[in-house]
Scaffold this motif. Structure first.
Motif, mmCIF file in Angstrom:
data_model
loop_
_atom_site.group_PDB
_atom_site.id
_atom_site.type_symbol
_atom_site.label_atom_id
_atom_site.label_comp_id
_atom_site.label_asym_id
_atom_site.label_seq_id
_atom_site.Cartn_x
_atom_site.Cartn_y
_atom_site.Cartn_z
ATOM 1 N N GLU A 119 0.823 -1.220 0.000
ATOM 2 C CA GLU A 119 0.000 0.000 0.000
ATOM 3 C C GLU A 119 0.854 1.266 0.000
ATOM 4 N N TYR A 120 1.851 1.295 0.891
ATOM 5 C CA TYR A 120 2.716 2.493 0.944
ATOM 6 C C TYR A 120 3.513 2.652 -0.353
ATOM 7 N N ARG A 123 1.862 4.001 -3.543
ATOM 8 C CA ARG A 123 1.631 5.453 -3.589
ATOM 9 C C ARG A 123 2.770 6.183 -4.300
ATOM 10 N N ASP A 150 -4.540 -0.808 -8.568
ATOM 11 C CA ASP A 150 -5.066 0.568 -8.507
ATOM 12 C C ASP A 150 -5.234 1.163 -9.913
#
Ligand code: RUB
Length: 322
Positions: A119-120, A123, A150
């Motif tokens: 997740e991190y 980004r 995503d």
């Protein structure tokens, strides 16, 4: 007196040694699951004997592969808790239960860390990014797969990673997730770097000064990325931090058999030639843009402090198996 260990334990030891189980995170999880088997198989009724049995099995596990610090850290996680229970007078049953529970909780936190790193790290990935990765890192794959999920339009260059070709594992996974991927030979990294805008690699260890130990070739890739002003990100769970590097204990770089590089019959005809086959190298923190961990993204100079806080290393007892 020779100690005997359960067959399943010995087969995990063999799988790690022969690299059927590989990659720092997987090695750590497999090793402590093996420790759980040892704990469950103990048939005596003596607490001290149990502790010695667990310690000696831990030493066997430590000798399987020397570089990935996730292995001693996973053992530390279990042994700290076990020894605490032992010192507070816990029964044999309680000791076994502590091993069981701490193995399960480490495995859980490790899998959760991979998800958070995904997740991190995702980004940091923008639409249209062309990523380079080296070897086969579950943490890096978690990031790339999340970015793809995503709906970011990305593509990847993956090195084949000689001599063990872990890059083939990477391209198989990326293909499964529909990520456009180009496989290149390790020595073509410089040739292709002008097409790359982010490099992501995994970690076998992060040292107290923020330096990275990872698959051989990472250091050269980092220098090339630096030359092209391409950022290099390291995906590393906090348990990849090497606590004894703080005291100047030198990292052990695994040197593997020459037969992984050249056939013994060919080599035997070359009287003046020897083969060196180090499996890992060290990259200075100067080439690392940031380290992506399960608790956030940090500069390499900050990561060690964060890891110490999260993992709660006990510096007074860094070698609980002794
Ligand atoms: C694997 C390797 C990986 C790290 C991180 O080396 O260098 O980059 O272990 O992997 P080997 P992960 O194949 O020799 O074990 O992110 O999966 O922990």
């Amino acid at each position: 007196m020779s100690i005997s260990y359960p067959r399943d334990f010995m087969s995990i030891v063999d799988d790690i040694k022969k690299m059927r189980i590989r990659g720092a995170g997987r090695i750590a999880r497999a090793a402590i699951k093996a420790l759980k088997l040892v704990s469950e198989s103990f048939e005596g009724d003596d607490r001290e004997e149990f502790i010695e049995y667990i310690k000696s099995a831990s030493k066997i596990l430590l000798n399987t592969r020397p570089t990935a610090v996730s292995l001693p850290n996973a053992l530390r996680y279990v042994l700290f808790r076990l020894l605490e229970e032992y010192r507070s007078g816990g029964s044999l049953e309680a000791l076994k239960e502590t091993v069981n529970k701490s193995v399960n909780s480490f495995v859980k936190l490790s899998k959760n860390a991979l998800k958070k790193i995904g997740e991190y790290g995702a980004r940091l990935i923008d639409d249209g990014d062309v990523i380079l990765t080296h070897c086969n890192s579950a943490a890096v794959l978690s990031i790339i797969i999340k970015a793809k999920a995503d709906s970011k339009n990305i593509s990847v260059y993956a090195t084949e990673t000689r001599p063990r070709f872990q890059g083939r594992k990477t391209i198989k996974v990326l293909n499964k997730y529909g990520v456009r991927t180009t496989l290149i030979v390790d020595s073509a990294v410089g040739y292709f770097m002008n097409k790359i805008n982010k490099v992501f690699v995994g970690a076998d260890a992060i040292l107290a000064n923020g330096a990275l130990i990872n698959k051989i070739g990472t250091f050269s890739i980092a220098i090339i990325a630096n030359e092209f002003n391409v950022p290099l990100y390291v995906a590393a769970e906090t348990y990849k931090y090497s606590p004894d590097s703080l005291f100047g204990v030198k990292a052990k770089i695994e040197e593997r058999s020459p037969t992984e590089v050249i056939s013994p019959s060919f080599l035997s005809r070359l009287n003046y030639v020897k083969v060196r086959n180090p499996a890992f190298d060290i990259t200075s923190p100067r080439y690392i843009t940031a380290i992506i961990s399960e608790v956030g993204i940090y500069h390499p100079s900050v990561f060690p402090r964060v890891a110490e806080k999260i993992f709660k290393f006990r510096y007074s007892e860094l070698y609980p198996w002794e």
